[in-house]
Design a protein around this motif. Structure first.
Motif, PDB file in Angstrom:
ATOM      1  N   ARG A   1       0.817  -1.212   0.000  1.00  0.00           N
ATOM      2  CA  ARG A   1       0.000   0.000   0.000  1.00  0.00           C
ATOM      3  C   ARG A   1       0.857   1.273   0.000  1.00  0.00           C
ATOM      4  O   ARG A   1       0.320   2.371  -0.028  1.00  0.00           O
ATOM      5  N   MET A   2       2.143   1.103   0.047  1.00  0.00           N
ATOM      6  CA  MET A   2       3.032   2.270   0.119  1.00  0.00           C
ATOM      7  C   MET A   2       2.993   3.027  -1.202  1.00  0.00           C
ATOM      8  O   MET A   2       3.244   2.460  -2.275  1.00  0.00           O
ATOM      9  N   PRO A   3       2.669   4.328  -1.164  1.00  0.00           N
ATOM     10  CA  PRO A   3       2.550   5.093  -2.402  1.00  0.00           C
ATOM     11  C   PRO A   3       3.912   5.381  -3.017  1.00  0.00           C
ATOM     12  O   PRO A   3       4.943   5.356  -2.343  1.00  0.00           O
ATOM     13  N   ASP A   4       3.917   5.682  -4.319  1.00  0.00           N
ATOM     14  CA  ASP A   4       5.145   6.119  -4.980  1.00  0.00           C
ATOM     15  C   ASP A   4       5.474   7.541  -4.518  1.00  0.00           C
ATOM     16  O   ASP A   4       4.584   8.382  -4.354  1.00  0.00           O
ATOM     17  N   LEU A   5       6.752   7.796  -4.312  1.00  0.00           N
ATOM     18  CA  LEU A   5       7.179   9.112  -3.844  1.00  0.00           C
ATOM     19  C   LEU A   5       7.789   9.902  -4.992  1.00  0.00           C
ATOM     20  O   LEU A   5       8.517   9.344  -5.825  1.00  0.00           O
ATOM     21  N   ALA A   6       7.483  11.200  -5.038  1.00  0.00           N
ATOM     22  CA  ALA A   6       8.060  12.064  -6.062  1.00  0.00           C
ATOM     23  C   ALA A   6       9.583  12.092  -5.936  1.00  0.00           C
ATOM     24  O   ALA A   6      10.133  11.919  -4.838  1.00  0.00           O
ATOM     25  N   LYS A   7      10.256  12.330  -7.056  1.00  0.00           N
ATOM     26  CA  LYS A   7      11.715  12.260  -7.066  1.00  0.00           C
ATOM     27  C   LYS A   7      12.365  13.280  -6.138  1.00  0.00           C
ATOM     28  O   LYS A   7      13.442  13.026  -5.605  1.00  0.00           O
ATOM     29  N   ASP A   8      11.713  14.431  -5.966  1.00  0.00           N
ATOM     30  CA  ASP A   8      12.326  15.473  -5.143  1.00  0.00           C
ATOM     31  C   ASP A   8      11.930  15.386  -3.673  1.00  0.00           C
ATOM     32  O   ASP A   8      12.276  16.245  -2.862  1.00  0.00           O
ATOM     33  N   THR A   9      11.204  14.344  -3.314  1.00  0.00           N
ATOM     34  CA  THR A   9      10.735  14.211  -1.933  1.00  0.00           C
ATOM     35  C   THR A   9      11.884  13.908  -0.974  1.00  0.00           C
ATOM     36  O   THR A   9      12.717  13.042  -1.240  1.00  0.00           O
ATOM     37  N   VAL A  10      11.889  14.624   0.133  1.00  0.00           N
ATOM     38  CA  VAL A  10      12.804  14.321   1.231  1.00  0.00           C
ATOM     39  C   VAL A  10      12.038  13.488   2.253  1.00  0.00           C
ATOM     40  O   VAL A  10      10.928  13.851   2.659  1.00  0.00           O
ATOM     41  N   ILE A  11      12.623  12.365   2.651  1.00  0.00           N
ATOM     42  CA  ILE A  11      11.977  11.484   3.630  1.00  0.00           C
ATOM     43  C   ILE A  11      12.451  11.851   5.028  1.00  0.00           C
ATOM     44  O   ILE A  11      13.655  12.002   5.277  1.00  0.00           O
ATOM     45  N   ILE A  12      11.503  12.007   5.933  1.00  0.00           N
ATOM     46  CA  ILE A  12      11.818  12.167   7.351  1.00  0.00           C
ATOM     47  C   ILE A  12      11.438  10.875   8.061  1.00  0.00           C
ATOM     48  O   ILE A  12      10.290  10.429   7.994  1.00  0.00           O
ATOM     49  N   ASP A  13      12.423  10.272   8.698  1.00  0.00           N
ATOM     50  CA  ASP A  13      12.240   8.984   9.386  1.00  0.00           C
ATOM     51  C   ASP A  13      11.901   9.224  10.847  1.00  0.00           C
ATOM     52  O   ASP A  13      12.747   9.641  11.641  1.00  0.00           O
ATOM     53  N   ALA A  14      10.649   8.937  11.229  1.00  0.00           N
ATOM     54  CA  ALA A  14      10.209   9.052  12.620  1.00  0.00           C
ATOM     55  C   ALA A  14       9.460   7.778  13.020  1.00  0.00           C
ATOM     56  O   ALA A  14       8.418   7.820  13.665  1.00  0.00           O
ATOM     57  N   ILE A  15      10.001   6.641  12.617  1.00  0.00           N
ATOM     58  CA  ILE A  15       9.334   5.367  12.879  1.00  0.00           C
ATOM     59  C   ILE A  15       9.641   4.885  14.299  1.00  0.00           C
ATOM     60  O   ILE A  15       8.748   4.625  15.100  1.00  0.00           O
ATOM     61  N   PHE A  16      10.946   4.754  14.615  1.00  0.00           N
ATOM     62  CA  PHE A  16      11.355   4.339  15.959  1.00  0.00           C
ATOM     63  C   PHE A  16      12.387   5.330  16.492  1.00  0.00           C
ATOM     64  O   PHE A  16      13.179   5.890  15.730  1.00  0.00           O
ATOM     65  N   GLY A  17      12.419   5.499  17.805  1.00  0.00           N
ATOM     66  CA  GLY A  17      13.377   6.402  18.424  1.00  0.00           C
ATOM     67  C   GLY A  17      14.403   5.659  19.246  1.00  0.00           C
ATOM     68  O   GLY A  17      14.939   4.629  18.824  1.00  0.00           O
ATOM     69  N   THR A  18      14.641   6.148  20.464  1.00  0.00           N
ATOM     70  CA  THR A  18      15.733   5.631  21.280  1.00  0.00           C
ATOM     71  C   THR A  18      15.381   4.395  22.087  1.00  0.00           C
ATOM     72  O   THR A  18      16.253   3.771  22.677  1.00  0.00           O
ATOM     73  N   GLY A  19      14.120   4.015  22.155  1.00  0.00           N
ATOM     74  CA  GLY A  19      13.742   2.916  23.039  1.00  0.00           C
ATOM     75  C   GLY A  19      13.870   1.526  22.443  1.00  0.00           C
ATOM     76  O   GLY A  19      13.636   0.532  23.127  1.00  0.00           O
ATOM     77  N   LEU A  20      14.257   1.431  21.185  1.00  0.00           N
ATOM     78  CA  LEU A  20      14.280   0.128  20.524  1.00  0.00           C
ATOM     79  C   LEU A  20      15.391  -0.755  21.086  1.00  0.00           C
ATOM     80  O   LEU A  20      16.522  -0.322  21.254  1.00  0.00           O
ATOM     81  N   SER A  21      15.064  -2.018  21.357  1.00  0.00           N
ATOM     82  CA  SER A  21      16.061  -2.941  21.895  1.00  0.00           C
ATOM     83  C   SER A  21      15.975  -4.327  21.254  1.00  0.00           C
ATOM     84  O   SER A  21      16.600  -5.269  21.731  1.00  0.00           O
ATOM     85  N   ARG A  22      15.188  -4.459  20.190  1.00  0.00           N
ATOM     86  CA  ARG A  22      15.102  -5.739  19.478  1.00  0.00           C
ATOM     87  C   ARG A  22      14.977  -5.463  17.982  1.00  0.00           C
ATOM     88  O   ARG A  22      14.588  -4.365  17.575  1.00  0.00           O
ATOM     89  N   PRO A  23      15.323  -6.419  17.149  1.00  0.00           N
ATOM     90  CA  PRO A  23      15.289  -6.186  15.707  1.00  0.00           C
ATOM     91  C   PRO A  23      13.884  -5.834  15.223  1.00  0.00           C
ATOM     92  O   PRO A  23      12.878  -6.307  15.753  1.00  0.00           O
ATOM     93  N   THR A  24      13.834  -4.976  14.214  1.00  0.00           N
ATOM     94  CA  THR A  24      12.550  -4.667  13.591  1.00  0.00           C
ATOM     95  C   THR A  24      12.040  -5.889  12.841  1.00  0.00           C
ATOM     96  O   THR A  24      12.816  -6.730  12.383  1.00  0.00           O
ATOM     97  N   GLU A  25      10.730  -5.983  12.725  1.00  0.00           N
ATOM     98  CA  GLU A  25      10.121  -7.115  12.032  1.00  0.00           C
ATOM     99  C   GLU A  25       8.818  -6.675  11.389  1.00  0.00           C
ATOM    100  O   GLU A  25       8.333  -5.569  11.601  1.00  0.00           O
ATOM    101  N   GLY A  26       8.264  -7.542  10.591  1.00  0.00           N
ATOM    102  CA  GLY A  26       6.958  -7.292   9.994  1.00  0.00           C
ATOM    103  C   GLY A  26       6.939  -6.063   9.106  1.00  0.00           C
ATOM    104  O   GLY A  26       7.862  -5.813   8.323  1.00  0.00           O
ATOM    105  N   LEU A  27       5.874  -5.281   9.231  1.00  0.00           N
ATOM    106  CA  LEU A  27       5.685  -4.113   8.375  1.00  0.00           C
ATOM    107  C   LEU A  27       6.799  -3.091   8.567  1.00  0.00           C
ATOM    108  O   LEU A  27       7.295  -2.520   7.581  1.00  0.00           O
ATOM    109  N   ALA A  28       7.204  -2.836   9.808  1.00  0.00           N
ATOM    110  CA  ALA A  28       8.255  -1.847  10.051  1.00  0.00           C
ATOM    111  C   ALA A  28       9.545  -2.225   9.332  1.00  0.00           C
ATOM    112  O   ALA A  28      10.189  -1.384   8.696  1.00  0.00           O
ATOM    113  N   LYS A  29       9.910  -3.487   9.407  1.00  0.00           N
ATOM    114  CA  LYS A  29      11.106  -3.963   8.711  1.00  0.00           C
ATOM    115  C   LYS A  29      10.961  -3.784   7.202  1.00  0.00           C
ATOM    116  O   LYS A  29      11.893  -3.321   6.522  1.00  0.00           O
ATOM    117  N   ALA A  30       9.799  -4.113   6.677  1.00  0.00           N
ATOM    118  CA  ALA A  30       9.563  -3.985   5.234  1.00  0.00           C
ATOM    119  C   ALA A  30       9.641  -2.524   4.788  1.00  0.00           C
ATOM    120  O   ALA A  30      10.197  -2.215   3.725  1.00  0.00           O
TER     121      ALA A  30
END
Length: 479
Positions: free
Chosen positions: A87-116
Motif C-alpha cells: 500500500r506504500m505510495p510512490d514518492l516524487a523524485k524530489d521528496t525528502v523522507i523524514i524517518d520518525a518510525i522508531f526512536g531511542t527505546g528500541l532494543s530488538r530487531p525490527t520485524e513485519g511491516l516496520a522492517k519492510a
C-alpha cells in the motif's frame, strides 16, 4: 516534544530552504509523535507534506495521539495509514523522507511491516533525515549484523549524542549527525549516573587553565620527547613541535645523532640532546629535570631501543609519561612490562596498535569494551585513536571526542597528539585532564587546518600550526 520538534524543524528549514516535498514516516510511539509535530510545523511554513503512519503495532502512545489530532486540524493535511507494504505510495523524485518510525527505546530487531518499510526506504534513491535516531538502530547496545536499519543521510538528534553514533560501523546509518539543544534541564542531566561522556567545548574550556601573570618558563614545566630513528626524525620533530605549541615552558628532544642538525634548524626553540648512536635510541638522559615525558614516535623496535625503553620506563617512576607508536609495539611483545608501567601513564594506540596490545576485537563496540577493561587492568589512561577518539580512564569512565575530521588520517597526526598531551602534562594537568583536553585541541586544530587547506592537502604540521587558533577558541567561555 514540542521543543524537540521545533528544533528539528528549524534545522530542517536551514538545510532545505526551497520548500521541498516532504514525506514523514511515523511510527506509533513518541518518535512518531515527533514526526507528526514536525509535519505540522512544516505545513505552517508552506512545505508540501505527506504523513504515512506505519501501523506495525496495536497501541498508539499518548503523545502520538495528541499530535495526530493537532495535525488533522489542518485542512490540507495529507495522512495515510500504511497497513501493508504493497500500500506504500510512490514518492516524487524530489521528496525528502523524514524517518520518525522508531526512536531511542528500541532494543530488538525490527520485524513485519516496520522492517519492510525500512528496507523499502533504503532501496529508494531519496534523501533521508532521521529524527533523533535512525529507525532500527539501537542506542547503547550493538545491533545484529542482519538488522534492518534506516540508512539516513543526516540525523538530527536531541540534546545529547547517542552511544551508537560513535562507532564507524554505524556511519552508514546515521550519516552526518548533529545534536540539537531542546532545553532539557542541565542539572538533571548532570545528576544521572553514567560512565560515558562527551568531550565538547564546555568540557575543554572548563579544563583549560589561565596562564599566570607572574610566571616564567619554569612555571610551565620541562617536557622530554624521546623519539626518532634514522629516516624517522620527522616523527620526533612533529612531537616536539606539538609539545612546544601546547604550552610547555621548556621542551627537550632526545634523538639519534643523525637528526641533530635538521632538528636544531627546524625547531630552534626546542633543545636537542643526542644518543651515542647515530641511527637509533639506545640510552636516555638523566630524568631529574623533566616534568613529563613523551615516548615512542619513530623509535623503531631494535633490540637496543627496546632495552633502553624498558629502563626508561622504570626510571621514570613518578614522572607522567605518554607512550605511543613503536613504544607501544615494543610493549606488546612484553606484556609483563605493562604491569610495571609508572603511575600516571597515558597510552595512545590506534586500533592496530591496540590490537597488538590487547588482542583482536570482533567489532567497534567490542574494541571499546576492551579499551575500558585495559585502562582498568593496567591503571592507565588509554587514548584509543579514531574518528571519535575515546579517552578511557582507570575508573571505567570513557570520554568521546567531538572534534576532528578525515583530513587528519595522515602520517604524523598521532606524533603531534603525543607532543600535545606531553606538553599539557608538563604544565601539571592531570593525566586525565591532559588526555581529554589534548585530544579535543588536537581535533579542533585539525578542523582549523582542514578549513584553511582542505582535508586532502592538510598536513600534520598544519595541524600543529593551528593549535594557536584551537587554544584561542577553547579559552572563550561561549561562542
Amino acid at each position: 516534544m514540542e521543543r524537540a520538534s521545533k528544533a528539528f524543524t528549524d534545522e530542517f528549514i536551514k538545510s532545505h530552504p526551497n520548500r521541498n516535498s516532504v514525506t514523514v514516516f511515523c511510527g506509533m510511539g513518541n518518535n512518531g509523535g515527533d514526526g507528526l509535530a514536525i509535519a505540522r510545523m512544516l505545513l505552517e511554513k508552506n512545505y508540501r507534506v505527506e504523513v504515512l503512519i506505519v501501523k506495525s503495532g496495536t497501541n498508539f502512545s499518548k503523545d502520538f495521539l495528541i499530535n495526530h489530532e493537532r495535525f488533522l486540524k489542518f485542512p490540507i493535511a495529507r495522512i495515510t495509514d500504511l497497513e501493508a507494504i504493497n500500500r506504500m505510495p510512490d514518492l516524487a523524485k524530489d521528496t525528502v523522507i523524514i524517518d520518525a518510525i522508531f526512536g531511542t527505546g528500541l532494543s530488538r530487531p525490527t520485524e513485519g511491516l516496520a522492517k519492510a518499510v525500512i528496507d523499502t526506504i533504503n532501496d529508494l534513491n531519496h534523501e533521508v533525515i532521521a529524527v533523533d535516531m535512525p529507525s532500527g538502530l539501537y542506542t547503547d547496545i550493538e545491533n545484529h549484523k542482519n538488522d534492518s536499519i534506516i540508512k539516513a543521510s543526516k540525523t538530527f538528534s536531541f540534546q545529547l549524542p547517542k552511544m551508537s553514533f560513535f562507532y564507524c560501523s554505524n556511519a552508514a546509518y546515521t550519516g552526518d549527525w548533529k545534536v540539537l539543544d531542546i532545553g532539557l534541564n542541565q542539572e538533571f542531566i548532570d545528576d544521572q549516573d553514567t560512565d560515558h561522556f562527551y568531550i565538547d567545548h564546555a568540557k575543554a574550556n572548563n579544563i583549560l587553565k589561565p596562564r599566570l601573570n607572574c610566571s616564567h618558563k619554569g612555571t610551565y614545566g620541562h617536557a622530554l620527547i624521546w623519539a626518532g630513528s634514522y629516516g624517522k626524525i620527522g616523527a620526533a620533530q612533529l612531537a616536539a613541535h606539538g609539545c612546544m605549541n601546547a604550552g610547555a615552558g621548556l621542551t627537550t628532544a632526545f634523538i639519534p645523532g643523525c637528526g641533530y642538525v635538521i632538528f636544531q634548524t627546524a625547531l630552534p626553540e626546542v633543545m636537542a640532546l643526542t644518543d651515542i648512536d647515530d641511527f637509533k635510541l639506545t640510552v636516555f638522559p638523566d630524568l631529574y629535570a623533566y616534568s613529563a615525558i613523551g615516548i615512542g614516535p619513530g623509535i623503531g623496535t631494535h633490540l637496543s631501543t627496546s632495552k633502553a625503553l624498558t629502563e626508561l620506563l622504570h626510571a621514570a617512576k613518578d614522572i607522567p609519561v605518554v607512550i605511543d607508536a613503536d613504544a607501544l609495539n615494543i610493549l606488546s611483545t612484553n606484556k609483563k612490562a605493562l604491569l610495571k608501567l609508572p603511575r600516571h601513564n597515558i597510552l595512545t594506540p590506534h586500533p592496530k596498535e591496540f590490537e597488538r596490545l590487547a588482542g583482536p576485537a570482533e567489532s567497534d563496540w567490542h574494541r571499546q569494551q576492551m579499551a575500558v577493561a585495559f585502562a582498568k587492568e593496567y591503571s592507565c589512561v588509554l587514548v584509543l585513536k579514531g574518528t571519535y577518539t575515546s579517552v578511557n580512564l582507570p575508573n571505567g569512565d570513557s570520554w568521546f571526542n567531538a572534534t576532528g575530521n578525515p583530513g587528519m588520517a595522515k602520517g604524523g597526526s598521532g606524533d603531534a597528539l603525543t607532543g600535545i598531551i606531553t606538553g599539557l602534562l608538563a604544565q601539571k594537568y592531570s593525566p586525565e585532564e591532559a588526555a581529554i583536553l589534548g585530544v579535543y585541541l588536537h581535533g579542533l586544530a585539525g578542523d582549523f587546518a582542514a578549513a584553511k587547506y582542505s582535508q586532502w592537502s592538510m598536513r600534520a604540521s598544519d595541524l600543529i600550526d593551528n593549535l594557536r587558533e584551537a587554544f584561542l577558541k577553547t579559552q572563550i567561555s561561549n561562542f
